[in-house]
Design a protein around this motif. Structure first.
Motif, short mmCIF file in Angstrom:
data_model
loop_
_atom_site.label_atom_id
_atom_site.label_comp_id
_atom_site.label_asym_id
_atom_site.label_seq_id
_atom_site.Cartn_x
_atom_site.Cartn_y
_atom_site.Cartn_z
N PHE A 1 -6.03 49.20 -20.11
CA PHE A 1 -5.61 48.63 -19.03
C PHE A 1 -4.42 47.72 -19.54
CE2 PHE A 1 -10.16 48.55 -16.69
CZ PHE A 1 -9.90 50.01 -16.44
N ASN A 2 -3.27 47.81 -19.02
CA ASN A 2 -2.26 46.79 -19.50
C ASN A 2 -2.00 46.04 -18.26
OD1 ASN A 2 -1.10 47.32 -22.23
ND2 ASN A 2 -0.34 49.39 -21.41
N HIS A 3 -2.33 44.47 -18.29
CA HIS A 3 -1.50 43.74 -17.16
C HIS A 3 -0.50 42.93 -17.58
CE1 HIS A 3 -2.21 40.20 -14.62
NE2 HIS A 3 -1.82 40.68 -13.95
N TYR A 4 0.64 42.95 -16.95
CA TYR A 4 1.68 42.11 -17.38
C TYR A 4 1.93 41.07 -16.27
CZ TYR A 4 2.69 46.42 -20.14
OH TYR A 4 2.58 47.49 -20.91
N PRO A 5 1.48 39.52 -16.59
CA PRO A 5 1.58 38.78 -15.54
C PRO A 5 3.24 38.40 -15.23
CG PRO A 5 0.43 38.03 -17.49
CD PRO A 5 1.00 39.24 -17.72
N ARG B 1 9.69 47.10 -28.52
CA ARG B 1 10.02 48.49 -28.77
C ARG B 1 9.12 49.07 -29.72
NH1 ARG B 1 15.54 48.11 -31.34
NH2 ARG B 1 15.54 50.35 -31.78
N HIS B 2 8.56 50.39 -29.52
CA HIS B 2 7.78 51.04 -30.38
C HIS B 2 7.75 52.58 -30.07
CE1 HIS B 2 5.42 50.37 -26.96
NE2 HIS B 2 4.45 51.38 -27.27
N LYS B 3 7.04 53.35 -30.95
CA LYS B 3 6.74 54.70 -30.68
C LYS B 3 5.22 54.75 -30.81
CE LYS B 3 10.61 56.99 -32.88
NZ LYS B 3 10.85 58.30 -33.33
N ASP B 4 4.56 55.73 -29.77
CA ASP B 4 3.27 55.85 -29.80
C ASP B 4 2.83 56.70 -31.02
OD1 ASP B 4 3.32 54.15 -27.40
OD2 ASP B 4 2.85 55.81 -26.05
N GLY B 5 1.70 56.10 -31.48
CA GLY B 5 1.07 56.74 -32.92
C GLY B 5 0.64 58.11 -32.68
N GLU C 1 11.42 56.17 -28.44
CA GLU C 1 11.04 54.73 -28.36
C GLU C 1 10.95 54.09 -27.35
OE1 GLU C 1 12.14 51.60 -31.95
OE2 GLU C 1 13.82 52.55 -30.89
N HIS C 2 10.12 53.35 -27.01
CA HIS C 2 9.95 52.68 -25.59
C HIS C 2 9.83 51.30 -25.65
CE1 HIS C 2 6.20 54.47 -26.36
NE2 HIS C 2 5.70 53.90 -25.64
N ARG C 3 9.88 50.60 -24.58
CA ARG C 3 9.21 49.06 -24.63
C ARG C 3 9.16 48.80 -23.00
NH1 ARG C 3 15.12 45.52 -25.15
NH2 ARG C 3 15.86 46.11 -23.05
N GLU D 1 3.64 41.04 -10.89
CA GLU D 1 2.78 41.19 -11.72
C GLU D 1 2.58 42.91 -11.78
OE1 GLU D 1 -1.05 39.84 -11.64
OE2 GLU D 1 -0.97 39.53 -9.50
N ARG D 2 2.49 43.49 -13.01
CA ARG D 2 2.24 44.75 -13.53
C ARG D 2 1.25 45.47 -14.17
NH1 ARG D 2 4.70 48.39 -17.55
NH2 ARG D 2 4.83 50.38 -16.65
N LEU D 3 0.66 46.64 -13.52
CA LEU D 3 -0.27 47.00 -14.15
C LEU D 3 -0.11 48.80 -14.78
CD1 LEU D 3 -3.86 46.86 -14.64
CD2 LEU D 3 -4.00 48.38 -12.55
N SER D 4 -0.44 48.98 -16.10
CA SER D 4 -0.44 50.20 -16.45
C SER D 4 -1.64 50.69 -17.29
CB SER D 4 0.94 50.43 -17.16
OG SER D 4 0.72 49.90 -18.60
N ILE D 5 -1.92 52.13 -17.04
CA ILE D 5 -3.02 52.54 -17.90
C ILE D 5 -2.75 53.77 -18.72
CG2 ILE D 5 -5.57 53.44 -17.63
CD1 ILE D 5 -5.26 52.05 -14.73
O1 LIG Z 1 3.17 49.76 -19.71
C1 LIG Z 1 3.88 50.70 -20.04
O2 LIG Z 1 4.27 51.34 -19.18
C2 LIG Z 1 3.55 51.12 -21.55
C3 LIG Z 1 2.78 50.50 -22.27
C4 LIG Z 1 2.96 51.11 -23.64
O3 LIG Z 1 3.98 51.68 -24.17
C5 LIG Z 1 1.66 51.11 -24.50
O4 LIG Z 1 0.66 50.50 -24.11
O5 LIG Z 1 1.96 51.88 -25.64
#
Ligand SMILES: O=C(O)CCC(=O)C(=O)O
Ligand SMILES: [Fe+2]
Length: 286
Positions: A136-140, A153-157, A211-213, A221-225
């Motif tokens: 769970f990613n929470h961006y306040p 910025r990164h690439k997923d592994g 690559e993404h960021r 605020e935002r949530l991603s999973i």
């Molecule tokens: O929150 C997102 O949309 C992507 C997060 C992400 O790139 C990651 O957790 O590797």
């Protein structure tokens, strides 16, 4: 072959409830140097602190990974999940969610194999002892969004990432031709599929890990999973034999996935000198 919409809605709700709790409650499942699963509020991507808090949980509990990134160190470490007592339904929802998303991950893996002219199950064996996990990613809210990033910025592994995001937006992808940051518009109820480093190497660059960021904002605020679909730790990753020949030689040298993961994880956890390890380190010399 989808993930039930109702399950996605439930897990989003429970993730929000988890983060809405007082810090004291969240700290009860705080991750530490030995166990990277659980709650964490200060991740680093490439040694810069991210504007977010996270909760990580394994798909397979327990999961074995190399104890260190030292190639001569054969020791393994056992990772286990840390489940909070509150919200009480969190654990079961997380387990059901990873069960469902895992099925989708294997389906996509099979479709990708077919698209490469290979048998559908060509890659499946690499996931026998998968070390996948979900987050769970929470961006306040961020008072100065131009000064911070949610994730640098990164690439997923791994092989694939199956990402669920809400309707706020903030994910950006680096265009391959010129590196320009392009926003990924949220599409209701859709998943975003990222190609990871392992798939890029297996396919010898036919598939590309973008690559993404994540940028943050001061309004919502935002949530991603994300679900990170990761091979077994002992798998050595290299371009598939069927895809290389004299005209089309291997673009990467073989590397051990578990050691690559251990080294990235370590540098993600604490700020340390220099850049962390990138897939380009394994580029075959021309
Ligand atoms: O929150 C997102 O949309 C992507 C997060 C992400 O790139 C990651 O957790 O590797
Ligand atoms: Fe990512």
């Amino acid at each position: 072959m989808g993930v039930p919409l109702e399950l996605r809605q439930k897990i989003e709700k429970v993730a929000k409830e988890f983060f809405d709790q007082p810090m004291e409650e969240k700290r009860k499942v705080k991750r530490d140097e030995l166990n990277p699963m659980g709650y964490h509020d200060g991740e680093h991507t490439k040694n810069v602190r991210d504007w977010k808090e996270v909760f990580d949980f394994l798909v397979v509990d327990p999961t074995l990974i190399p104890a260190s990134d030292d190639p001569d160190d054969k020791e393994l470490r056992v990772l286990t999940n840390q489940w909070p007592h509150k919200p009480s339904e969190l654990r079961e929802l997380c387990q059901e969610y990873t069960r469902q998303v895992e099925k989708l991950a294997f389906k996509l893996l099979e479709l990708i194999s077919l698209s490469l002219g290979l048998p559908a199950d060509r890659l499946n064996g690499y996931f026998k002892d998968q070390i996948s996990f979900a987050r769970f990613n929470h961006y306040p809210l961020c008072p100065a969004p131009h000064l911070a990033l949610g994730v640098g910025r990164h690439k997923d592994g791994g092989a694939l990432t199956i990402l669920s995001q809400d309707d706020v937006g903030g994910l950006q992808i680096g265009r391959r031709s010129d590196g320009e940051w392009i926003p990924v518009k949220p599409i209701p109820d859709a998943f975003i599929i990222n190609i990871g480093n392992c798939m890029q190497v297996w396919s010898n660059d036919l598939y590309w890990s973008a690559e993404h960021r994540v940028v943050v904002n001061s309004q919502r605020e935002r949530l991603s999973i994300p679900f990170f679909f990761f091979p077994s730790h002992y798998v050595d990753i290299k371009p598939l034999d069927e895809l290389i020949n004299e005209q089309n030689p291997a673009k990467y040298k073989e590397f051990n996935w578990g050691k690559f993961f251990a080294s990235r994880n370590r540098s993600d956890y604490k700020k340390r000198e220099g850049e962390n390890i990138q897939i380009d380190h394994f580029k075959a010399s021309e």
